[in-house]
Each structure stands twice: as structure tokens, then as C-alpha cells.
Scaffold this motif. Structure first.
Motif, PDB file in Angstrom:
ATOM      1  N   SER A  93       0.812  -1.219   0.000  1.00 12.03           N
ATOM      2  CA  SER A  93       0.000   0.000   0.000  1.00 12.03           C
ATOM      3  C   SER A  93       0.841   1.262   0.000  1.00 12.03           C
ATOM      4  O   SER A  93       0.385   2.321  -0.454  1.00 12.03           O
ATOM      5  CB  SER A  93      -0.938   0.002   1.204  1.00 12.03           C
ATOM      6  OG  SER A  93      -0.195  -0.028   2.418  1.00 12.03           O
ATOM      7  N   ASP A  94       2.086   1.209   0.480  1.00  6.44           N
ATOM      8  CA  ASP A  94       2.929   2.398   0.581  1.00  6.44           C
ATOM      9  C   ASP A  94       3.879   2.557  -0.603  1.00  6.44           C
ATOM     10  O   ASP A  94       4.839   3.324  -0.543  1.00  6.44           O
ATOM     11  CB  ASP A  94       3.757   2.357   1.864  1.00  6.44           C
ATOM     12  CG  ASP A  94       2.881   2.449   3.104  1.00  6.44           C
ATOM     13  OD1 ASP A  94       1.715   2.849   2.944  1.00  6.44           O
ATOM     14  OD2 ASP A  94       3.361   2.108   4.209  1.00  6.44           O
ATOM     15  N   VAL A  95       3.687   1.903  -1.753  1.00 11.70           N
ATOM     16  CA  VAL A  95       4.586   1.990  -2.895  1.00 11.70           C
ATOM     17  C   VAL A  95       4.557   3.410  -3.502  1.00 11.70           C
ATOM     18  O   VAL A  95       3.511   4.060  -3.542  1.00 11.70           O
ATOM     19  CB  VAL A  95       4.200   0.938  -3.945  1.00 11.70           C
ATOM     20  CG1 VAL A  95       2.828   1.223  -4.531  1.00 11.70           C
ATOM     21  CG2 VAL A  95       5.248   0.894  -5.053  1.00 11.70           C
ATOM     22  N   ASP A  96       5.747   3.945  -4.012  1.00  7.21           N
ATOM     23  CA  ASP A  96       5.865   5.268  -4.632  1.00  7.21           C
ATOM     24  C   ASP A  96       5.477   5.146  -6.103  1.00  7.21           C
ATOM     25  O   ASP A  96       6.256   4.645  -6.926  1.00  7.21           O
ATOM     26  CB  ASP A  96       7.292   5.777  -4.481  1.00  7.21           C
ATOM     27  CG  ASP A  96       7.436   7.237  -4.895  1.00  7.21           C
ATOM     28  OD1 ASP A  96       6.538   7.731  -5.613  1.00  7.21           O
ATOM     29  OD2 ASP A  96       8.434   7.861  -4.486  1.00  7.21           O
ATOM     30  N   ILE A  97       4.280   5.605  -6.463  1.00  7.16           N
ATOM     31  CA  ILE A  97       3.764   5.451  -7.824  1.00  7.16           C
ATOM     32  C   ILE A  97       4.629   6.201  -8.831  1.00  7.16           C
ATOM     33  O   ILE A  97       4.958   5.687  -9.905  1.00  7.16           O
ATOM     34  CB  ILE A  97       2.310   5.930  -7.903  1.00  7.16           C
ATOM     35  CG1 ILE A  97       1.422   5.110  -6.945  1.00  7.16           C
ATOM     36  CG2 ILE A  97       1.787   5.808  -9.339  1.00  7.16           C
ATOM     37  CD1 ILE A  97       1.401   3.641  -7.245  1.00  7.16           C
ATOM     38  N   ALA A  98       5.051   7.462  -8.498  1.00 13.18           N
ATOM     39  CA  ALA A  98       5.843   8.271  -9.439  1.00 13.18           C
ATOM     40  C   ALA A  98       7.175   7.608  -9.745  1.00 13.18           C
ATOM     41  O   ALA A  98       7.608   7.534 -10.912  1.00 13.18           O
ATOM     42  CB  ALA A  98       6.062   9.673  -8.849  1.00 13.18           C
ATOM     43  N   SER A  99       7.825   7.117  -8.681  1.00  9.24           N
ATOM     44  CA  SER A  99       9.118   6.488  -8.887  1.00  9.24           C
ATOM     45  C   SER A  99       8.987   5.217  -9.725  1.00  9.24           C
ATOM     46  O   SER A  99       9.794   4.949 -10.622  1.00  9.24           O
ATOM     47  CB  SER A  99       9.744   6.162  -7.526  1.00  9.24           C
ATOM     48  OG  SER A  99      10.947   5.446  -7.680  1.00  9.24           O
ATOM     49  N   GLU A 100       7.966   4.454  -9.457  1.00  2.00           N
ATOM     50  CA  GLU A 100       7.764   3.212 -10.206  1.00  2.00           C
ATOM     51  C   GLU A 100       7.397   3.506 -11.658  1.00  2.00           C
ATOM     52  O   GLU A 100       7.792   2.778 -12.573  1.00  2.00           O
ATOM     53  CB  GLU A 100       6.673   2.364  -9.532  1.00  2.00           C
ATOM     54  CG  GLU A 100       7.046   1.852  -8.147  1.00  2.00           C
ATOM     55  CD  GLU A 100       8.277   0.953  -8.176  1.00  2.00           C
ATOM     56  OE1 GLU A 100       8.467   0.234  -9.195  1.00  2.00           O
ATOM     57  OE2 GLU A 100       9.055   0.978  -7.201  1.00  2.00           O
ATOM     58  N   GLN A 101       6.641   4.618 -11.905  1.00  2.00           N
ATOM     59  CA  GLN A 101       6.286   4.984 -13.282  1.00  2.00           C
ATOM     60  C   GLN A 101       7.518   5.405 -14.064  1.00  2.00           C
ATOM     61  O   GLN A 101       7.693   5.050 -15.236  1.00  2.00           O
ATOM     62  CB  GLN A 101       5.261   6.130 -13.261  1.00  2.00           C
ATOM     63  CG  GLN A 101       4.749   6.533 -14.639  1.00  2.00           C
ATOM     64  CD  GLN A 101       3.978   5.400 -15.307  1.00  2.00           C
ATOM     65  OE1 GLN A 101       3.201   4.709 -14.653  1.00  2.00           O
ATOM     66  NE2 GLN A 101       4.207   5.198 -16.608  1.00  2.00           N
ATOM     67  N   ALA A 102       8.422   6.159 -13.394  1.00  2.00           N
ATOM     68  CA  ALA A 102       9.665   6.569 -14.057  1.00  2.00           C
ATOM     69  C   ALA A 102      10.524   5.350 -14.378  1.00  2.00           C
ATOM     70  O   ALA A 102      11.125   5.257 -15.454  1.00  2.00           O
ATOM     71  CB  ALA A 102      10.425   7.542 -13.156  1.00  2.00           C
ATOM     72  N   SER A 103      10.570   4.407 -13.431  1.00  2.00           N
ATOM     73  CA  SER A 103      11.339   3.186 -13.674  1.00  2.00           C
ATOM     74  C   SER A 103      10.762   2.397 -14.835  1.00  2.00           C
ATOM     75  O   SER A 103      11.491   1.841 -15.659  1.00  2.00           O
ATOM     76  CB  SER A 103      11.361   2.338 -12.396  1.00  2.00           C
ATOM     77  OG  SER A 103      12.039   1.118 -12.602  1.00  2.00           O
ATOM     78  N   LEU A 104       9.414   2.370 -14.928  1.00  2.00           N
ATOM     79  CA  LEU A 104       8.761   1.661 -16.033  1.00  2.00           C
ATOM     80  C   LEU A 104       9.087   2.314 -17.372  1.00  2.00           C
ATOM     81  O   LEU A 104       9.355   1.637 -18.374  1.00  2.00           O
ATOM     82  CB  LEU A 104       7.257   1.624 -15.794  1.00  2.00           C
ATOM     83  CG  LEU A 104       6.414   0.988 -16.908  1.00  2.00           C
ATOM     84  CD1 LEU A 104       6.808  -0.479 -17.103  1.00  2.00           C
ATOM     85  CD2 LEU A 104       4.915   1.099 -16.577  1.00  2.00           C
ATOM     86  N   SER A 105       9.084   3.678 -17.396  1.00  2.00           N
ATOM     87  CA  SER A 105       9.380   4.406 -18.645  1.00  2.00           C
ATOM     88  C   SER A 105      10.810   4.134 -19.087  1.00  2.00           C
ATOM     89  O   SER A 105      11.082   3.910 -20.285  1.00  2.00           O
ATOM     90  CB  SER A 105       9.164   5.907 -18.438  1.00  2.00           C
ATOM     91  OG  SER A 105       7.809   6.170 -18.106  1.00  2.00           O
ATOM     92  N   ALA A 106      11.744   4.173 -18.143  1.00  2.00           N
ATOM     93  CA  ALA A 106      13.145   3.899 -18.476  1.00  2.00           C
ATOM     94  C   ALA A 106      13.306   2.500 -19.030  1.00  2.00           C
ATOM     95  O   ALA A 106      14.034   2.263 -20.009  1.00  2.00           O
ATOM     96  CB  ALA A 106      14.011   4.097 -17.239  1.00  2.00           C
ATOM     97  N   SER A 107      12.631   1.569 -18.449  1.00  2.00           N
ATOM     98  CA  SER A 107      12.716   0.188 -18.925  1.00  2.00           C
ATOM     99  C   SER A 107      12.134   0.060 -20.323  1.00  2.00           C
ATOM    100  O   SER A 107      12.667  -0.673 -21.175  1.00  2.00           O
ATOM    101  CB  SER A 107      11.974  -0.744 -17.951  1.00  2.00           C
ATOM    102  OG  SER A 107      12.567  -0.719 -16.668  1.00  2.00           O
TER     103      SER A 107
END
Length: 296
Positions: free
Chosen positions: A256-270
Motif C-alpha cells: 500500500s505504501d509503494v511510490d507510484i511516481a518512482s515506479e512509473q519513471a522506472s517503467l518508462s526507463a525500462s
């Protein structure tokens, strides 16, 4: 009509006196017509002899242990000696008392007249064991359990098992319905401990009281130990459940406490990396075609 001797001794009917209007003077023949008894003696006396449980020939000796106490049956009278079931029970009780062993008591069954061993201890720890048989009754055959009226294929006989009533309850302590702990509370009243009718007014009574009190103390101690063990099991399972709850809450928090923005940036980089790799692969596949064009 049935006459029963409570101590297992002989029953004798004699001294027939009196008269009636139709029977006249009572005589031995009146045993059949008046009392319903057939007389087999010539002296007008009818004696019912209790059958001997076992007979020991002269010069023989047999021993056996009852809960660790040795009972000795010997004969040096010059003639065969018969023991009735009552006399055998008395011999066992005398040996137990002399040994200070009050854990078990011998008696006769009220209905069948059979020799009965009763343990003061209750529950699954109650035992009445006969073993270590030695000697012979007739000087030929070894003394065996069958001579005592017991039939078993093992060295000791613990009687018949009776399922005891219990106040136990199955407490579920896990996620599975079969994962339970049985909670039982042993009755420890003075009657259950066998100390409600102790008599210390005599030396024998005082000695018995001391032995019975020792047994009662052991029973209470065992009951407390079992209750303590059950409590420890509940505490252990409680600690396990607390740990499981803590781990589940930590997992839920991590999700529940995951950082959505950071994970979205990581997804874009990938995604960019994957597209670059696909383009490089396409260029690599094009190079052989270019070489063929030069050869043409």
C-alpha cells in the motif's frame, strides 16, 4: 433363595427346630420341602463350601508382584492348602499393607465374586499390574497367570479399560480446523483424591493416610504440570499467531505504501531500453542484406 457370605466363608444350615400345623417337627428332610434345599449330609446339616481359587501342594511356594509388591503363597503344613478368592484377596492386601503400598486394593466383585484389583489413582496413569510370577503350585507346572484366573498373552494384566468422562474441549489455535489443543481439567476433589474418608485414629489408619496423602500430592502435582504444559502450548501458539499477524501487516504496508511516481519513471526507463534494443536488433539484421547488395 440365595445365601451369600460376604467374607467368602462357608455357609452352614443346621439346628432345625420347631413345628408347624402341616409340616410337623422340622427335620433334615424339611430342607427340601421348606427351604428349597437338597440335603446331601447325613447329620442334617447342609454346608455350602466356597470353591478354592487355587490349591498349593505341601512344600510348594509361589510368588507374584502386584504393582511392585511381592505376594508370597507358601505351604509347609503337610497337606494341600486351598485359597478361596477371598483368602487370596486378603493375602494380597496384607502384602500391600506390609509394604506400605496403598496404590491398589484387592477385593471380590459383588456380582461375580471374581478377584478384583482397584487402583486409587484415576485417569490414564491408573494401573494394576500382576507380573514376575515364580514358583509352582503343584511342584510340576510353573505358576502362571491362569492360576489366578487371568487370561492374557502378556506378562502383566491391567484389567479392562473404561473410557473416562472428561470436561475437555478442543480449542482451534490455527487456520486449519484440525489444528487444535485439547483443554482438560482433572477433578481434584478430596473424594477423587481418595482422602475424604481417611481415619488416623489407629496406627494402621495413620500409615495408610500418609501413603494416600503422598499419592494425592503426586496426583495434584501431575495435574498442575499438565495444566502448565497446556498453558505453555497456548502461549507458544499465541506468539506464533502474533508473529504471523505482524508479517501480514508488514506485507500489506509494503504494497500500500509503494511510490507510484518512482515506479512509473522506472517503467518508462525500462520501456526506452527495450525499444532501443529492438532498434539495434533491427539494424543488425539489415547488415547482411546490405552486403549482398554490394556483391550484386
Amino acid at each position: 433363595m440365595t445365601l451369600t457370605a460376604t467374607d467368602g466363608s462357608d455357609i452352614t444350615i443346621d439346628g432345625l427346630t420347631g413345628s408347624g400345623t402341616t409340616l410337623g417337627s422340622l427335620a433334615a428332610t424339611d430342607l427340601a420341602s421348606t427351604l428349597g434345599i437338597t440335603d446331601t449330609d447325613s447329620d442334617g446339616t447342609e454346608t455350602f463350601s466356597v470353591a478354592d481359587a487355587l490349591t498349593i501342594s505341601d512344600g510348594q511356594e509361589a510368588t507374584f508382584d502386584v504393582n511392585g509388591t511381592t505376594v508370597t503363597l507358601s505351604n509347609d503344613t503337610g497337606a494341600d492348602v486351598g485359597y478361596t478368592a477371598a483368602e487370596l484377596a486378603d493375602a494380597i492386601n496384607d502384602a500391600l499393607i506390609d509394604d506400605g503400598n496403598y496404590d491398589v486394593e484387592a477385593s471380590l466383585d459383588d456380582e461375580t465374586g471374581a478377584l478384583t484389583l482397584t487402583s486409587r489413582t484415576t485417569g490414564e496413569k491408573a494401573t494394576a499390574t500382576i507380573d514376575n510370577l515364580t514358583g509352582s503350585l503343584d511342584g510340576t507346572n510353573d505358576f502362571a497367570l491362569s492360576d489366578l484366573g487371568l487370561t492374557t498373552t502378556t506378562a502383566s494384566a491391567t484389567g479392562t479399560a473404561t473410557e473416562a468422562e472428561t470436561t475437555g474441549s478442543d480449542i482451534v489455535v490455527g487456520s486449519d480446523a484440525s489444528d487444535t489443543i485439547t483443554l482438560t481439567i482433572q477433578s481434584l476433589t478430596s473424594s477423587d483424591l481418595g482422602i475424604s474418608e481417611l481415619d488416623v485414629s489407629s496406627q494402621e489408619g495413620a500409615e495408610e493416610a500418609l501413603a494416600v496423602l503422598d499419592t494425592a500430592i503426586d496426583t495434584v502435582s501431575n495435574a498442575r504440570a499438565e495444566m502448565g504444559a497446556t498453558m505453555s502450548r497456548f502461549e507458544f501458539r499465541s506468539a506464533q499467531i502474533d508473529t504471523s499477524i505482524e508479517n501480514l501487516e508488514a506485507a500489506e504496508s509494503a504494497i500500500s505504501d509503494v511510490d507510484i511516481a518512482s515506479e512509473q519513471a522506472s517503467l518508462s526507463a525500462s520501456s526506452v531500453k527495450v525499444q532501443a534494443a529492438v532498434a539495434a536488433a533491427a539494424q543488425a539484421n539489415q547488415m547482411p542484406q546490405n552486403l549482398l547488395s554490394l556483391l550484386q
